[in-house]
Design a protein around this motif. Structure first.
Motif, PDB file in Angstrom:
ATOM      1  N   LEU A   1      19.823   6.979   0.581  1.00 24.70           N
ATOM      2  CA  LEU A   1      18.806   7.020  -0.480  1.00 24.70           C
ATOM      3  C   LEU A   1      18.123   8.381  -0.604  1.00 24.70           C
ATOM      4  CD1 LEU A   1      16.825   3.635  -0.129  1.00 24.70           C
ATOM      5  CD2 LEU A   1      18.556   4.227  -1.827  1.00 24.70           C
TER       6      LEU A   1
ATOM      7  N   SER B   1       2.286   9.281   6.624  1.00 26.11           N
ATOM      8  CA  SER B   1       3.215   9.415   5.508  1.00 26.11           C
ATOM      9  C   SER B   1       2.461   9.757   4.218  1.00 26.11           C
ATOM     10  CB  SER B   1       3.992   8.105   5.340  1.00 26.11           C
ATOM     11  OG  SER B   1       4.856   8.164   4.238  1.00 26.11           O
TER      12      SER B   1
ATOM     13  N   HIS C   1       1.164  -0.778  -6.331  1.00 23.47           N
ATOM     14  CA  HIS C   1       0.277  -0.485  -5.194  1.00 23.47           C
ATOM     15  C   HIS C   1      -1.094  -1.143  -5.390  1.00 23.47           C
ATOM     16  CE1 HIS C   1       3.192   2.064  -3.446  1.00 23.47           C
ATOM     17  NE2 HIS C   1       2.959   3.143  -4.129  1.00 23.47           N
TER      18      HIS C   1
ATOM     19  N   LYS D   1      13.454  -1.651   9.421  1.00 24.36           N
ATOM     20  CA  LYS D   1      14.096  -0.540  10.150  1.00 24.36           C
ATOM     21  C   LYS D   1      14.986  -1.055  11.274  1.00 24.36           C
ATOM     22  CE  LYS D   1      13.826   3.452  11.019  1.00 24.36           C
ATOM     23  NZ  LYS D   1      14.721   4.547  10.635  1.00 24.36           N
TER      24      LYS D   1
ATOM     25  N   LEU E   1      11.226  10.651   0.458  1.00 24.68           N
ATOM     26  CA  LEU E   1      11.768  10.070   1.690  1.00 24.68           C
ATOM     27  C   LEU E   1      11.743  11.208   2.702  1.00 24.68           C
ATOM     28  CD1 LEU E   1      12.921   7.809  -0.282  1.00 24.68           C
ATOM     29  CD2 LEU E   1      14.775   7.596   1.341  1.00 24.68           C
ATOM     30  N   ARG E   2      10.883  11.119   3.689  1.00 20.14           N
ATOM     31  CA  ARG E   2      10.589  12.265   4.560  1.00 20.14           C
ATOM     32  C   ARG E   2      11.281  12.093   5.901  1.00 20.14           C
ATOM     33  NH1 ARG E   2       6.321  13.067   8.171  1.00 20.14           N
ATOM     34  NH2 ARG E   2       5.985  10.839   7.868  1.00 20.14           N
TER      35      ARG E   2
ATOM     36  N   THR F   1      21.398   1.286   0.818  1.00 23.01           N
ATOM     37  CA  THR F   1      19.941   1.458   0.928  1.00 23.01           C
ATOM     38  C   THR F   1      19.515   2.079   2.267  1.00 23.01           C
ATOM     39  OG1 THR F   1      19.692  -0.826   1.715  1.00 23.01           O
ATOM     40  CG2 THR F   1      19.421  -0.456  -0.653  1.00 23.01           C
ATOM     41  N   SER F   2      20.482   2.641   3.000  1.00 21.99           N
ATOM     42  CA  SER F   2      20.107   3.305   4.252  1.00 21.99           C
ATOM     43  C   SER F   2      19.302   4.564   3.912  1.00 21.99           C
ATOM     44  CB  SER F   2      21.352   3.689   5.041  1.00 21.99           C
ATOM     45  OG  SER F   2      22.011   4.743   4.378  1.00 21.99           O
ATOM     46  N   PHE F   3      18.555   5.036   4.879  1.00 20.90           N
ATOM     47  CA  PHE F   3      17.734   6.233   4.666  1.00 20.90           C
ATOM     48  C   PHE F   3      18.609   7.411   4.213  1.00 20.90           C
ATOM     49  CE2 PHE F   3      15.502  10.058   6.027  1.00 20.90           C
ATOM     50  CZ  PHE F   3      14.236   9.834   5.525  1.00 20.90           C
TER      51      PHE F   3
ATOM     52  N   TYR G   1       0.895  -1.146   0.000  1.00 20.80           N
ATOM     53  CA  TYR G   1       0.000   0.000   0.000  1.00 20.80           C
ATOM     54  C   TYR G   1       0.946   1.212   0.000  1.00 20.80           C
ATOM     55  CZ  TYR G   1      -3.978   2.939   1.031  1.00 20.80           C
ATOM     56  OH  TYR G   1      -4.959   3.892   0.942  1.00 20.80           O
ATOM     57  N   PRO G   2       0.513   2.358  -0.601  1.00 19.07           N
ATOM     58  CA  PRO G   2       1.425   3.501  -0.640  1.00 19.07           C
ATOM     59  C   PRO G   2       2.009   3.863   0.726  1.00 19.07           C
ATOM     60  CG  PRO G   2      -0.524   3.950  -1.925  1.00 19.07           C
ATOM     61  CD  PRO G   2      -0.744   2.628  -1.269  1.00 19.07           C
ATOM     62  N   LYS G   3       3.243   4.258   0.699  1.00 19.10           N
ATOM     63  CA  LYS G   3       3.973   4.784   1.861  1.00 19.10           C
ATOM     64  C   LYS G   3       4.360   3.734   2.890  1.00 19.10           C
ATOM     65  CE  LYS G   3       4.836   8.074   0.885  1.00 19.10           C
ATOM     66  NZ  LYS G   3       5.740   8.240  -0.298  1.00 19.10           N
ATOM     67  N   CYS G   4       4.461   2.493   2.447  1.00 16.78           N
ATOM     68  CA  CYS G   4       4.815   1.419   3.386  1.00 16.78           C
ATOM     69  C   CYS G   4       6.234   0.908   3.158  1.00 16.78           C
ATOM     70  CB  CYS G   4       3.800   0.290   3.279  1.00 16.78           C
ATOM     71  SG  CYS G   4       2.179   0.802   3.882  1.00 16.78           S
ATOM     72  N   GLY G   5       6.985   1.540   2.251  1.00 17.21           N
ATOM     73  CA  GLY G   5       8.381   1.145   2.075  1.00 17.21           C
ATOM     74  C   GLY G   5       8.682   0.445   0.763  1.00 17.21           C
ATOM     75  N   SER G   6       7.788   0.598  -0.231  1.00 15.70           N
ATOM     76  CA  SER G   6       8.008  -0.134  -1.488  1.00 15.70           C
ATOM     77  C   SER G   6       9.239   0.376  -2.237  1.00 15.70           C
ATOM     78  CB  SER G   6       6.778  -0.062  -2.385  1.00 15.70           C
ATOM     79  OG  SER G   6       6.363   1.263  -2.533  1.00 15.70           O
TER      80      SER G   6
ATOM     81  N   GLY H   1      11.203   8.533   7.681  1.00 13.00           N
ATOM     82  CA  GLY H   1      11.649   7.141   7.764  1.00 13.00           C
ATOM     83  C   GLY H   1      11.700   6.616   9.185  1.00 13.00           C
TER      84      GLY H   1
HETATM   85  P1  A3P Z   1       7.949   8.547   5.720  1.00 17.81           P
HETATM   86  O1  A3P Z   1       7.035   9.455   4.955  1.00 17.81           O
HETATM   87  O2  A3P Z   1       7.368   8.135   7.038  1.00 17.81           O
HETATM   88  O3  A3P Z   1       9.315   9.120   5.857  1.00 17.81           O
HETATM   89  P2  A3P Z   1       6.784   4.111  -0.365  1.00 17.81           P
HETATM   90  O4  A3P Z   1       8.057   4.006  -1.100  1.00 17.81           O
HETATM   91  O5  A3P Z   1       6.044   2.812  -0.299  1.00 17.81           O
HETATM   92  O6  A3P Z   1       5.942   5.242  -0.881  1.00 17.81           O
HETATM   93  O7  A3P Z   1       7.141   4.449   1.174  1.00 17.81           O
HETATM   94  C1  A3P Z   1       7.706   5.704   1.525  1.00 17.81           C
HETATM   95  C2  A3P Z   1       8.056   5.681   3.008  1.00 17.81           C
HETATM   96  O8  A3P Z   1       9.188   4.792   3.209  1.00 17.81           O
HETATM   97  C3  A3P Z   1       8.491   7.084   3.508  1.00 17.81           C
HETATM   98  O9  A3P Z   1       8.088   7.179   4.888  1.00 17.81           O
HETATM   99  C4  A3P Z   1      10.011   6.959   3.357  1.00 17.81           C
HETATM  100  O10 A3P Z   1      10.751   7.900   4.097  1.00 17.81           O
HETATM  101  C5  A3P Z   1      10.229   5.528   3.860  1.00 17.81           C
HETATM  102  N1  A3P Z   1      11.553   5.024   3.474  1.00 17.81           N
HETATM  103  C6  A3P Z   1      12.103   4.919   2.242  1.00 17.81           C
HETATM  104  N2  A3P Z   1      13.368   4.460   2.304  1.00 17.81           N
HETATM  105  C7  A3P Z   1      13.643   4.253   3.614  1.00 17.81           C
HETATM  106  C8  A3P Z   1      14.797   3.789   4.330  1.00 17.81           C
HETATM  107  N3  A3P Z   1      15.928   3.442   3.715  1.00 17.81           N
HETATM  108  N4  A3P Z   1      14.703   3.696   5.690  1.00 17.81           N
HETATM  109  C9  A3P Z   1      13.572   4.043   6.335  1.00 17.81           C
HETATM  110  N5  A3P Z   1      12.437   4.490   5.712  1.00 17.81           N
HETATM  111  C10 A3P Z   1      12.481   4.606   4.364  1.00 17.81           C
END
Ligand code: A3P
Length: 291
Positions: free
Chosen positions: A219, A119, A92, A181, A246-247, A214-216, A41-46, A249
């Motif tokens: 990336l 998110s 998604h 995480k 990436l806001r 691939t760390s926050f 689903y959107p914003k879950c780490g895809s 994380g």
């Molecule tokens: P936040 O808005 O909480 O920061 P998707 O890619 O499914 O849209 O998910 C985006 C979310 O995954 C964002 O969350 C983004 O910051 C987080 N994200 C992406 N890469 C990450 C990483 N390496 N570590 C932690 N969170 C990450």
């Protein structure tokens, strides 16, 4: 209450910035048997998972790094660019909408509903096509809309249930954003094994390089720049300021936005929707869902 507008195409609630021809191309995509799908689903780490998979594949092929372009970062909702070989595709779509092939591998990333909700709000706020909506759309509207499934991509809860019903399918592997995480190295090794990349899974140096890449912090810059550029190309509009795809994380950011009543309503709803499926206990070791 204000709601986010969406385009209903083929029974799926597409964002209004996705052109209809691209949406239909995605819905009608004929999967190559070796395509790998990263589903959430959107914003879950895809997007994070896409990067892990691409880096693992590059490492297995002895490449230093993978390219960040539209051939390597494909997004099913926006129509996959036809390729002659297998591709890595972010999706998604819920399982019932997902074009599938019994030979494909699917990596499904789940994140707790409350953080996904927050998110998603900030993500939508970035998109100029929604700027009119955001004159009145508040976080509180969004928290309710997310619970009701009255937003683009429909219900988070139904999305999760649609994929969870497939959990015994050996071609589908689930990952928790929260586990990625807290135990990123273990997640990377598990992904490598699932994809049959034993050479990388067993090589500590390669695993560490995927972890670092691939760390926050690694990336954030390149992905945000790439997302901004591709959104500008798609919508033919210039975006002001930083595109914070990436806001933060983090786990538990919802605590900065949910009221005690909203938190309670979510706990109750999660218990009702997920109760008895096993999903209700997935986040037991994280302070995010109280059953
Ligand atoms: P936040 O808005 O909480 O920061 P998707 O890619 O499914 O849209 O998910 C985006 C979310 O995954 C964002 O969350 C983004 O910051 C987080 N994200 C992406 N890469 C990450 C990483 N390496 N570590 C932690 N969170 C990450």
């Amino acid at each position: 209450m204000t709601r986010l507008p969406f385009s209903d195409i083929g029974g799926f609630k597409f964002p209004i910035d996705v052109p209809e021809d691209q949406a239909r191309q995605g819905l009608n995509y004929v999967a190559h048997p070796e395509d790998v799908f990263l589903c959430s689903y959107p914003k879950c780490g895809s997007t994070w998972m896409v990067q892990i998979v691409l880096k693992l594949l590059a490492s297995s092929n002895n490449e230093d790094s993978q390219k960040l372009d539209s051939n390597t970062l494909q997004f099913l909702e926006q129509g996959v660019i036809p390729a002659t070989g297998p591709v890595v595709v972010k999706s998604h779509f819920p399982f019932n909408v997902q074009p599938s092939n019994p030979h494909n591998k699917y990596i499904v990333v789940l994140r707790n509903a409350k953080d996904a909700c927050v998110s998603y709000y900030f993500h939508k706020k970035l998109i100029p096509q929604y700027s009119e909506t955001f004159k009145t759309y508040t976080m509180q509207d969004h928290i309710q809309a997310f619970l009701d499934g009255d937003l683009t991509r429909g219900s988070y809860f139904d999305w999760v249930l649609s994929w969870w019903a497939q959990k015994d399918n050996l071609n589908i592997k689930f990952f928790l954003y929260e586990d990625m995480k807290t135990k990123p190295k273990e997640a990377i090794v598990d992904v490598a094994k699932f994809l049959g990349l034993e050479d990388v899974a067993e090589d500590e140096t390669l695993v560490n390089s995927v972890l670092e890449y691939t760390s926050f912090s690694a990336l954030k810059g390149p992905i945000n720049a790439w997302m901004k550029q591709s959104a500008e190309a798609r919508t033919k509009k210039a975006y002001d300021g930083e595109f914070t795809f990436l806001r933060k994380g983090e786990i538990g950011d919802y605590k900065n936005h949910f009221t005690a009543e909203e938190n309670e309503a979510y706990n109750k709803f999660i218990a009702e929707k997920f109760g008895g499926t096993g999903l209700e206990h997935l986040w037991d070791s994280y302070d995010v869902v109280e059953m």
